[in-house]
Scaffold this active site. Sequence first.
Site, PDB file in Angstrom:
ATOM      1  N   GLU A 133      36.246  40.687  46.832  1.00 31.35           N
ATOM      2  CA  GLU A 133      35.521  40.050  45.731  1.00 31.35           C
ATOM      3  C   GLU A 133      35.499  38.536  45.878  1.00 31.35           C
ATOM      4  OE1 GLU A 133      36.425  43.206  42.125  1.00 31.35           O
ATOM      5  OE2 GLU A 133      37.959  41.741  42.656  1.00 31.35           O
ATOM      6  N   ARG A 190      35.166  34.754  38.719  1.00 29.93           N
ATOM      7  CA  ARG A 190      34.795  36.097  38.310  1.00 29.93           C
ATOM      8  C   ARG A 190      34.772  36.121  36.784  1.00 29.93           C
ATOM      9  NH1 ARG A 190      38.807  41.046  37.428  1.00 29.93           N
ATOM     10  NH2 ARG A 190      37.315  42.703  37.007  1.00 29.93           N
ATOM     11  N   ASN A 232      44.512  52.340  50.129  1.00 34.31           N
ATOM     12  CA  ASN A 232      45.862  52.507  50.657  1.00 34.31           C
ATOM     13  C   ASN A 232      46.492  53.876  50.457  1.00 34.31           C
ATOM     14  OD1 ASN A 232      46.339  49.667  51.535  1.00 34.31           O
ATOM     15  ND2 ASN A 232      45.998  49.256  49.362  1.00 34.31           N
ATOM     16  N   GLY A 241      41.842  51.474  41.522  1.00 35.36           N
ATOM     17  CA  GLY A 241      42.964  50.553  41.452  1.00 35.36           C
ATOM     18  C   GLY A 241      43.520  50.585  40.042  1.00 35.36           C
ATOM     19  N   GLY A 294      42.709  48.944  45.450  1.00 33.92           N
ATOM     20  CA  GLY A 294      44.084  49.066  45.920  1.00 33.92           C
ATOM     21  C   GLY A 294      44.516  50.491  46.211  1.00 33.92           C
ATOM     22  N   MET A 346      50.630  53.457  40.967  1.00 29.48           N
ATOM     23  CA  MET A 346      50.425  54.721  41.662  1.00 29.48           C
ATOM     24  C   MET A 346      51.465  54.948  42.747  1.00 29.48           C
ATOM     25  SD  MET A 346      48.777  57.532  41.930  1.00 29.48           S
ATOM     26  CE  MET A 346      47.258  57.355  40.987  1.00 29.48           C
ATOM     27  N   GLY A 389      42.309  49.008  37.682  1.00 31.02           N
ATOM     28  CA  GLY A 389      41.030  49.324  37.058  1.00 31.02           C
ATOM     29  C   GLY A 389      40.295  50.250  38.007  1.00 31.02           C
ATOM     30  N   ASN A 400      39.824  34.711  40.289  1.00 28.53           N
ATOM     31  CA  ASN A 400      39.528  36.092  39.908  1.00 28.53           C
ATOM     32  C   ASN A 400      40.645  36.551  38.982  1.00 28.53           C
ATOM     33  OD1 ASN A 400      39.138  38.869  39.726  1.00 28.53           O
ATOM     34  ND2 ASN A 400      38.684  39.135  41.899  1.00 28.53           N
ATOM     35  N   HIS A 413      33.025  46.162  37.799  1.00 23.28           N
ATOM     36  CA  HIS A 413      33.451  46.102  39.211  1.00 23.28           C
ATOM     37  C   HIS A 413      32.283  45.765  40.139  1.00 23.28           C
ATOM     38  CE1 HIS A 413      37.015  48.831  37.995  1.00 23.28           C
ATOM     39  NE2 HIS A 413      37.459  47.594  38.161  1.00 23.28           N
ATOM     40  N   ARG A 445      44.467  51.951  30.940  1.00 22.24           N
ATOM     41  CA  ARG A 445      43.299  52.238  30.113  1.00 22.24           C
ATOM     42  C   ARG A 445      42.983  53.726  30.165  1.00 22.24           C
ATOM     43  NH1 ARG A 445      39.475  47.799  32.709  1.00 22.24           N
ATOM     44  NH2 ARG A 445      41.278  47.366  34.049  1.00 22.24           N
TER      45      ARG A 445
END
Length: 391
Positions: free
Chosen positions: A377, A91, A330, A208, A326, A282, A210, A8, A179, A239
């Site tokens: 995934e 992936r 969390n 996340g 992610g 983050m 992304g 992935n 996704h 992005r």
Amino acid sequence: MDHIITLNAGSSSLKFGLFAASQSDPALICSGIVENIGSSSAHIRLRDRDGKSLADGVSDALRDHGAALDSILNLLQIEFPHARIAAVGHRVVHGGPNNGGPVVLTPDSLEKLRQLEPFAPLHQPVNLDGAQAAMKRFPEAKQVACFDTAFHRNHPWVNDTFALPSEFYDIGVRRYGFHGLSYEYVSGHLKETATLIHGGRVVVAHLGNGASMCAMIDGRSVGSSMGFSAMDGLPMGTRCGQLDPGVVLYLMDQCSMSADEISDLLYRRSGLLGLSGMTSDMRTLEASDAPGARNAINYFTFRIRRELGAMAAVLGGLDALVFTGGIGENSTYIRERICTDMGWLGIELDHDANADNRTVISTDLSRVTLMVVPTNEELVIARAALQLMQV
């Protein structure tokens, strides 16, 4: 016993797993990740199914995805020398308009997928380079491509098109959504564990590095925040998310920026990184009191709340909101920021449940069920590889 490797690849990372190809469902043996590929801080981690560390170290030899893949395969061979690799699941971010499910890769199909690289320039080349390298390393194994776009292929036409002349739609300029492997896992998990929710009107927020959101009815995608590329919709780590196309024209005309310079700006220097002027992480932003960090978080949560309202309109109401990815899995703080003062939509957050990271984080009186579901995934990829192994 036959085994399956899953790969992935992200723009600077490579997740991987080794599964036993049991007849019922793939059984995880180990999983890992290579992070910060191409930098001096490139890091490889490998853990067994119980979380025991098998490898954990920094290496400047991980100069690109090819070197990272070689390191992964060599490490797996050392740790599991008797594992017979019968399939490798990949992936692949973009499957184009026609691939609505996994496919067995051949040199011909690989070349056709190369034609989609301009649609996903950060991810598609490394996805396909990994597949090509695995073909050489395991010539007898089936190579299976699992597409992030496939889950969204049955969108209603109005959710699949842009207001451009129809000939552009015909050549592939349309809303694809991404996704999909994450959304497929969450949909399947809800079907097994929360049947009534699965059958209802659900928004899944994959948050996340992304980030995107998906509107589902009866477990099927009917709308996505991402469009033609994996840049649209929500702001992400680096992005930009939704952007007036007039900005691109202005950058070209008034700032004399080339296509490559604009691509670098929008894909690599924007999002949380660009807004904060600090980082795309983050966790670091949440811990900071810097104005840029606050601005980045404020914009991130504002856009999610705005998109949630739009998704509810697509669905004609909302029965559940599921957080994954992610950040979604969390960050109690981000979930709280998103759900606060959303009673008009039927959302009532249980702050204690949220702080404890429980699966259900809504109150008993909330009309909308709020959930946290860790995505997987790699298991989706392994299941697809196992299914095509048996064909």
